[in-house]
Scaffold this motif. Structure first.
Motif, mmCIF file in Angstrom:
data_model
loop_
_atom_site.group_PDB
_atom_site.id
_atom_site.type_symbol
_atom_site.label_atom_id
_atom_site.label_comp_id
_atom_site.label_asym_id
_atom_site.label_seq_id
_atom_site.Cartn_x
_atom_site.Cartn_y
_atom_site.Cartn_z
ATOM 1 N N GLN A 22 58.777 33.951 21.560
ATOM 2 C CA GLN A 22 58.267 32.781 21.850
ATOM 3 C C GLN A 22 59.188 31.547 20.303
ATOM 4 O O GLN A 22 58.282 30.892 21.072
ATOM 5 C CB GLN A 22 56.837 32.976 21.408
ATOM 6 C CG GLN A 22 55.997 34.060 22.219
ATOM 7 C CD GLN A 22 54.820 34.423 21.643
ATOM 8 O OE1 GLN A 22 53.821 33.311 22.329
ATOM 9 N NE2 GLN A 22 54.264 35.207 21.220
ATOM 10 N N SER A 23 59.785 31.372 20.295
ATOM 11 C CA SER A 23 60.866 30.160 19.297
ATOM 12 C C SER A 23 61.560 29.955 20.062
ATOM 13 O O SER A 23 62.187 30.410 21.114
ATOM 14 C CB SER A 23 60.909 30.901 18.112
ATOM 15 O OG SER A 23 62.906 31.797 18.627
ATOM 16 N N SER A 24 62.164 28.814 19.522
ATOM 17 C CA SER A 24 62.724 27.630 20.268
ATOM 18 C C SER A 24 64.112 28.056 20.166
ATOM 19 O O SER A 24 64.954 27.634 21.041
ATOM 20 C CB SER A 24 62.196 26.097 19.234
ATOM 21 O OG SER A 24 62.842 26.524 17.883
ATOM 22 N N ALA A 25 64.249 29.472 19.089
ATOM 23 C CA ALA A 25 65.420 29.461 18.515
ATOM 24 C C ALA A 25 66.014 30.394 20.154
ATOM 25 O O ALA A 25 67.039 30.611 20.969
ATOM 26 C CB ALA A 25 65.309 30.624 17.876
ATOM 27 N N GLN A 49 75.534 34.599 19.695
ATOM 28 C CA GLN A 49 75.890 35.392 18.777
ATOM 29 C C GLN A 49 75.340 35.713 17.622
ATOM 30 O O GLN A 49 74.380 36.292 16.907
ATOM 31 C CB GLN A 49 77.128 35.969 18.152
ATOM 32 C CG GLN A 49 78.133 36.747 19.629
ATOM 33 C CD GLN A 49 79.517 36.584 19.135
ATOM 34 O OE1 GLN A 49 80.580 36.633 17.957
ATOM 35 N NE2 GLN A 49 80.333 37.774 18.994
ATOM 36 N N ASN A 50 75.095 34.161 17.316
ATOM 37 C CA ASN A 50 74.626 33.510 15.931
ATOM 38 C C ASN A 50 72.691 33.832 15.912
ATOM 39 O O ASN A 50 72.566 33.800 15.176
ATOM 40 C CB ASN A 50 74.478 32.438 15.342
ATOM 41 C CG ASN A 50 75.919 32.808 14.267
ATOM 42 O OD1 ASN A 50 76.807 33.770 13.687
ATOM 43 N ND2 ASN A 50 76.122 31.366 14.256
ATOM 44 N N VAL A 51 72.336 33.465 17.392
ATOM 45 C CA VAL A 51 71.141 32.799 17.180
ATOM 46 C C VAL A 51 70.622 33.985 17.798
ATOM 47 O O VAL A 51 69.967 34.684 17.656
ATOM 48 C CB VAL A 51 71.042 32.284 18.512
ATOM 49 C CG1 VAL A 51 69.335 31.913 19.337
ATOM 50 C CG2 VAL A 51 71.085 30.601 18.398
ATOM 51 N N LEU A 52 71.616 35.291 18.321
ATOM 52 C CA LEU A 52 71.003 36.678 19.486
ATOM 53 C C LEU A 52 70.956 37.476 18.204
ATOM 54 O O LEU A 52 70.310 38.229 17.700
ATOM 55 C CB LEU A 52 72.249 37.572 20.217
ATOM 56 C CG LEU A 52 71.687 38.183 21.020
ATOM 57 C CD1 LEU A 52 70.486 37.306 21.654
ATOM 58 C CD2 LEU A 52 72.810 38.939 21.282
ATOM 59 N N LEU A 112 68.460 30.805 25.981
ATOM 60 C CA LEU A 112 68.343 30.965 27.150
ATOM 61 C C LEU A 112 69.507 30.101 28.012
ATOM 62 O O LEU A 112 69.962 29.696 28.928
ATOM 63 C CB LEU A 112 66.693 31.346 27.676
ATOM 64 C CG LEU A 112 66.242 32.367 27.294
ATOM 65 C CD1 LEU A 112 64.741 32.708 28.108
ATOM 66 C CD2 LEU A 112 67.162 33.508 28.006
ATOM 67 N N TRP A 113 69.002 28.840 27.250
ATOM 68 C CA TRP A 113 69.394 27.128 27.995
ATOM 69 C C TRP A 113 71.028 27.709 27.898
ATOM 70 O O TRP A 113 72.096 27.514 28.495
ATOM 71 C CB TRP A 113 69.248 26.769 27.194
ATOM 72 C CG TRP A 113 69.914 25.063 26.914
ATOM 73 C CD1 TRP A 113 70.803 24.588 26.867
ATOM 74 C CD2 TRP A 113 69.490 23.941 28.766
ATOM 75 N NE1 TRP A 113 70.869 23.194 27.420
ATOM 76 C CE2 TRP A 113 70.389 23.426 28.290
ATOM 77 C CE3 TRP A 113 68.372 24.328 29.478
ATOM 78 C CZ2 TRP A 113 70.587 22.170 29.724
ATOM 79 C CZ3 TRP A 113 68.398 23.284 30.626
ATOM 80 C CH2 TRP A 113 69.983 22.434 30.362
#
Length: 255
Positions: free
Chosen positions: A200-203, A181-184, A208-209
């Protein structure tokens, strides 16, 4: 001193034949049968027996061995309450990986899922999360390809996944859901250039991972204690706790 009993519950085939046979033998089994259920077509059923003599229980198991498919004593889905409400698990249970494969072929389609009340709540939410994440990936690719409606689609998918995660915290490990939720929250944006950068970021890759890890974990590692409760019970609770549009749609989708 309290009397001890041995209880067993079996999934059987041709249940009426088994019951007729057990009632016709010289060994008095009838008084020891405390559960009998068969499906609509009388192909499969549940036979529950209770004995105060373990040796007699072994005799019954041997007599019915040809029709016993497996011991389901410790599987609550075969209890009287559950089979009367939902039928046998063989009628509604499903393999997530099989459904994921079907979702792969329909990734661009908005599916109106239909569910059965006895289905595992966590399995259903895994399927929903998997499908919406696939649609997010396609929307992000369209955004990168500069398609006209891609911004709207990507934002919509981010919001749909956010809604699913909000309810999923009652089924899955809260630490994992909090991280997703935080990353979203960081990724969600309505401005095209900013959203392009974030997708296009690592976040985004980390998101997805993590969601793939959650959805493909075969053990109960990420499950809460009641994660496998029947979908019908879970949605009834959610109607009171989180009466949002998604919960209402799921309630209507249960057959």
């Amino acid at each position: 001193m309290k009397k001890s009993f041995w209880k067993k519950k079996y999934l059987i085939e041709h249940p009426h034949e088994v019951l007729g046979y057990l009632q016709s033998t010289s060994t008095p089994y009838k008084k020891n049968i405390d559960q009998f259920y068969c499906d609509t077509y009388a192909t499969f059923g549940v036979l529950g027996v209770r004995y105060d003599d373990e040796a007699m229980l072994a005799v019954l198991s041997e007599d019915a061995a040809l029709h016993i498919l497996r011991d389901v004593t410790n599987d609550r889905r075969y209890k009287n309450r559950f089979v009367k409400l939902f039928g046998l698990p063989e009628e509604y249970d499903f393999d997530e990986q099989t459904v994921f494969t079907k979702c792969d072929r329909l990734a661009d389609v908005s599916i109106d899922f239909t569910f059965m009340g006895g289905m595992s709540a966590q399995k259903v939410f895994k399927v929903l999360l998997y499908h919406e994440t696939l649609r997010l990936k396609n929307a992000v690719q369209a955004l990168l390809d500069d398609e006209g409606d891609a911004l709207k689609k990507t934002y919509r998918q981010l919001k749909r996944i956010a809604m699913l995660l909000k309810i999923s915290r009652f089924l899955f490990d809260t630490a994992m859901i909090d991280r997703l939720q935080n990353v979203l929250g960081v990724l969600t944006c309505k401005e095209r250039t900013a959203l392009l950068d974030r997708m296009q970021s690592s976040a985004y890759q980390a998101f997805l991972w993590d969601i793939q890890t959650l959805l493909t974990e075969k053990s109960d590692f990420f499950l809460q204690k009641k994660g496998n409760q029947p979908l019908l019970f879970f949605i009834k609770k959610m109607v009171k706790k989180e009466p949002n549009a998604l919960v209402k749609r799921l309630k209507k989708a249960i057959r």
